[in-house]
Design a protein around this motif. Sequence first.
Motif, PDB file in Angstrom:
ATOM      1  N   LYS A 156      23.840  34.185  17.545  1.00 57.27           N
ATOM      2  CA  LYS A 156      23.524  35.617  17.566  1.00 57.27           C
ATOM      3  C   LYS A 156      24.691  36.449  18.083  1.00 57.27           C
ATOM      4  O   LYS A 156      24.895  37.592  17.658  1.00 57.27           O
ATOM      5  N   VAL A 157      25.462  35.876  18.997  1.00 57.27           N
ATOM      6  CA  VAL A 157      26.561  36.636  19.589  1.00 57.27           C
ATOM      7  C   VAL A 157      27.587  37.024  18.528  1.00 57.27           C
ATOM      8  O   VAL A 157      28.211  38.088  18.603  1.00 57.27           O
ATOM      9  N   GLY A 193      40.284  29.638  20.289  1.00 61.56           N
ATOM     10  CA  GLY A 193      41.510  28.850  20.361  1.00 61.56           C
ATOM     11  C   GLY A 193      41.957  28.617  21.790  1.00 61.56           C
ATOM     12  O   GLY A 193      42.400  27.519  22.159  1.00 61.56           O
ATOM     13  N   SER A 194      41.833  29.649  22.628  1.00 62.91           N
ATOM     14  CA  SER A 194      42.256  29.531  24.020  1.00 62.91           C
ATOM     15  C   SER A 194      41.406  28.525  24.789  1.00 62.91           C
ATOM     16  O   SER A 194      41.864  27.955  25.791  1.00 62.91           O
ATOM     17  N   ALA A 195      40.169  28.298  24.321  1.00 61.17           N
ATOM     18  CA  ALA A 195      39.274  27.369  25.033  1.00 61.17           C
ATOM     19  C   ALA A 195      39.890  25.990  25.169  1.00 61.17           C
ATOM     20  O   ALA A 195      39.774  25.338  26.224  1.00 61.17           O
ATOM     21  N   ALA A 196      40.563  25.515  24.117  1.00 59.51           N
ATOM     22  CA  ALA A 196      41.159  24.174  24.185  1.00 59.51           C
ATOM     23  C   ALA A 196      42.306  24.134  25.182  1.00 59.51           C
ATOM     24  O   ALA A 196      42.467  23.141  25.912  1.00 59.51           O
ATOM     25  N   VAL A 197      43.112  25.186  25.234  1.00 60.01           N
ATOM     26  CA  VAL A 197      44.220  25.219  26.194  1.00 60.01           C
ATOM     27  C   VAL A 197      43.679  25.285  27.618  1.00 60.01           C
ATOM     28  O   VAL A 197      44.189  24.615  28.531  1.00 60.01           O
ATOM     29  N   LEU A 198      42.634  26.080  27.828  1.00 60.47           N
ATOM     30  CA  LEU A 198      42.029  26.167  29.159  1.00 60.47           C
ATOM     31  C   LEU A 198      41.420  24.827  29.571  1.00 60.47           C
ATOM     32  O   LEU A 198      41.507  24.414  30.732  1.00 60.47           O
ATOM     33  N   ALA A 199      40.794  24.120  28.611  1.00 62.49           N
ATOM     34  CA  ALA A 199      40.257  22.793  28.913  1.00 62.49           C
ATOM     35  C   ALA A 199      41.375  21.829  29.262  1.00 62.49           C
ATOM     36  O   ALA A 199      41.238  21.000  30.181  1.00 62.49           O
ATOM     37  N   ARG A 204      33.864  33.300  25.220  1.00 64.59           N
ATOM     38  CA  ARG A 204      34.295  33.695  26.553  1.00 64.59           C
ATOM     39  C   ARG A 204      33.618  32.822  27.619  1.00 64.59           C
ATOM     40  O   ARG A 204      34.103  32.680  28.747  1.00 64.59           O
ATOM     41  N   ALA A 205      32.503  32.197  27.232  1.00 66.95           N
ATOM     42  CA  ALA A 205      31.756  31.324  28.149  1.00 66.95           C
ATOM     43  C   ALA A 205      32.574  30.131  28.615  1.00 66.95           C
ATOM     44  O   ALA A 205      32.188  29.479  29.598  1.00 66.95           O
ATOM     45  N   PHE A 246      24.695  23.009  29.361  1.00 62.26           N
ATOM     46  CA  PHE A 246      25.043  24.301  28.772  1.00 62.26           C
ATOM     47  C   PHE A 246      24.416  24.455  27.400  1.00 62.26           C
ATOM     48  O   PHE A 246      24.458  23.539  26.577  1.00 62.26           O
ATOM     49  N   ASP A 247      23.832  25.642  27.146  1.00 55.08           N
ATOM     50  CA  ASP A 247      23.314  26.011  25.835  1.00 55.08           C
ATOM     51  C   ASP A 247      24.490  26.496  25.001  1.00 55.08           C
ATOM     52  O   ASP A 247      25.023  27.579  25.233  1.00 55.08           O
ATOM     53  N   GLY A 248      24.892  25.684  24.018  1.00 57.20           N
ATOM     54  CA  GLY A 248      26.115  25.968  23.295  1.00 57.20           C
ATOM     55  C   GLY A 248      25.988  26.920  22.139  1.00 57.20           C
ATOM     56  O   GLY A 248      27.001  27.239  21.500  1.00 57.20           O
ATOM     57  N   ASP A 249      24.788  27.414  21.841  1.00 54.45           N
ATOM     58  CA  ASP A 249      24.612  28.228  20.632  1.00 54.45           C
ATOM     59  C   ASP A 249      25.423  29.510  20.672  1.00 54.45           C
ATOM     60  O   ASP A 249      25.906  29.975  19.641  1.00 54.45           O
ATOM     61  N   ALA A 250      25.587  30.079  21.848  1.00 52.89           N
ATOM     62  CA  ALA A 250      26.299  31.348  21.947  1.00 52.89           C
ATOM     63  C   ALA A 250      27.812  31.180  21.990  1.00 52.89           C
ATOM     64  O   ALA A 250      28.547  32.166  21.976  1.00 52.89           O
ATOM     65  N   ALA A 251      28.290  29.943  22.041  1.00 62.91           N
ATOM     66  CA  ALA A 251      29.732  29.700  22.181  1.00 62.91           C
ATOM     67  C   ALA A 251      30.166  28.564  21.270  1.00 62.91           C
ATOM     68  O   ALA A 251      30.932  27.679  21.661  1.00 62.91           O
ATOM     69  N   THR A 252      29.703  28.608  20.025  1.00 56.15           N
ATOM     70  CA  THR A 252      29.839  27.484  19.103  1.00 56.15           C
ATOM     71  C   THR A 252      31.253  26.937  19.018  1.00 56.15           C
ATOM     72  O   THR A 252      31.472  25.725  19.068  1.00 56.15           O
ATOM     73  N   ASP A 253      32.243  27.831  18.895  1.00 52.77           N
ATOM     74  CA  ASP A 253      33.605  27.375  18.642  1.00 52.77           C
ATOM     75  C   ASP A 253      34.348  26.946  19.899  1.00 52.77           C
ATOM     76  O   ASP A 253      35.528  26.598  19.825  1.00 52.77           O
TER      77      ASP A 253
END
Length: 430
Positions: free
Chosen positions: A193-194, A240-246, A269-270, A302-309
């Motif tokens: 939905k986001v 894309g930034s999520a992988a670098v932050l991880a 952003r989650a 974590f409910d991943g639906d709002a942060a799929t990518d």
Amino acid sequence: MDVIVRPTPTLQGEFGALSSKNYTTRYLLVAALSEGVSTIYHPAHSEDSDAIRRCIADLGAVLTEDDEKIVIQGFGRNPRDVKELNVGNAGAVLRFLMAVAALSPEVTFVNTYPDSLGKRPHDDLIKALGQLGVEVEHNNGRLPITIRGGKPAGGQITVSGAVSSQYLSALLFLTPLLEEDSEIIVLDDLKSKVVVGQTLEVLEQAGIIVHAADDYMSFKVPGRQAYAAKSYTVQGDYPGSAAVLAAAAVTKSDVKIHRLAEHSKQGERAIVDVLRMMEVPLTHENGTVHVQGNGILKAVEFDGDAATDAVLAMVAAAVFAEGTSRFYNVENLRYKECDRITDYLAELTRAGAKVEERRDEIIVHGSPEGVEGGVTINAHYDHRVIMALTVVGLRARQPLLIKDAHHVAKSYPQYFDHLRELGADVEWVK
């Protein structure tokens, strides 16, 4: 080309986040659907965003680009009559343009990625377009797909949201241009939905009126509207930034990524919130995420639906967490460039991670001591899988070889360059 990822204990450095792929795609589309001249500042450059550039130019938009911006003369509700469009491997671009193609007499979307986008279903959008009087010829819901439109009607339209929100977004871009008013009713559950919120945000910026129910399960769209020619600025990209932050979270690190707005409507952003839940030391101020990782992480649910990518990157971090993590409500991951549950977890297992799958869940039994690695990984031509498996390779005891890693260019062509700037030991091999 393949990439070898070698164990890398520390990462350090800073850079600006890439521009958002999702917002770039939407801004390019609304600019093309206007009849004036629009300017988009800091557009993303990737295979997906290049695909929509190419296709809207084929449909009659005139594009002029420099290092800072792209200027677009739109075609409005009158796209050029073209016989074929090639969206490459870009699913969202295909679905949005299937709706736009309803304004044309006949357009065929060709199948150039039979092992990836060619396998993905589009039945729900095909059924919805049929309700508008559009004839669609297809291969069991898959490419190649021919749209025969011209003068689609409005009225009441039902569309399932159970597989993807992209079908709904496609209809929201099309229906304001129709002669009749439209009412869109969403059947089943609505995934992501986001991301629909991002579509509505861009439509509003383009001067389009949509009356949305609070739960996004119904929409009233006045017809006979016109997209306004505007100037837009693309924000930094969280997926894309999520992988670098991880990657920063699972190593000893001092990493800053700029251009990540604190109050962005990007669901991914989650990643910042999830890393905080994992007790990763970080701050997020003035558009900069600063991670000072120590490699110590705690398990999360974590409910991943709002942060799929961002889910695959979160899972990669959870591989090294203390305890068992659970990512639920993620069934729509199965309908991406590959099955991002079964296929991804098979490769994680090969690398030595302890994971389980459910229909709509990923369960990770963390290994704080690291994983063995030392294997060749099939990334299934999927950019998100490539990025996430790289994170795992940084903490493996032996190198990982990721096959066909050049497909990271679908969304983040500079991914491995940015990791190298931070000190990651990654090497391209033929």
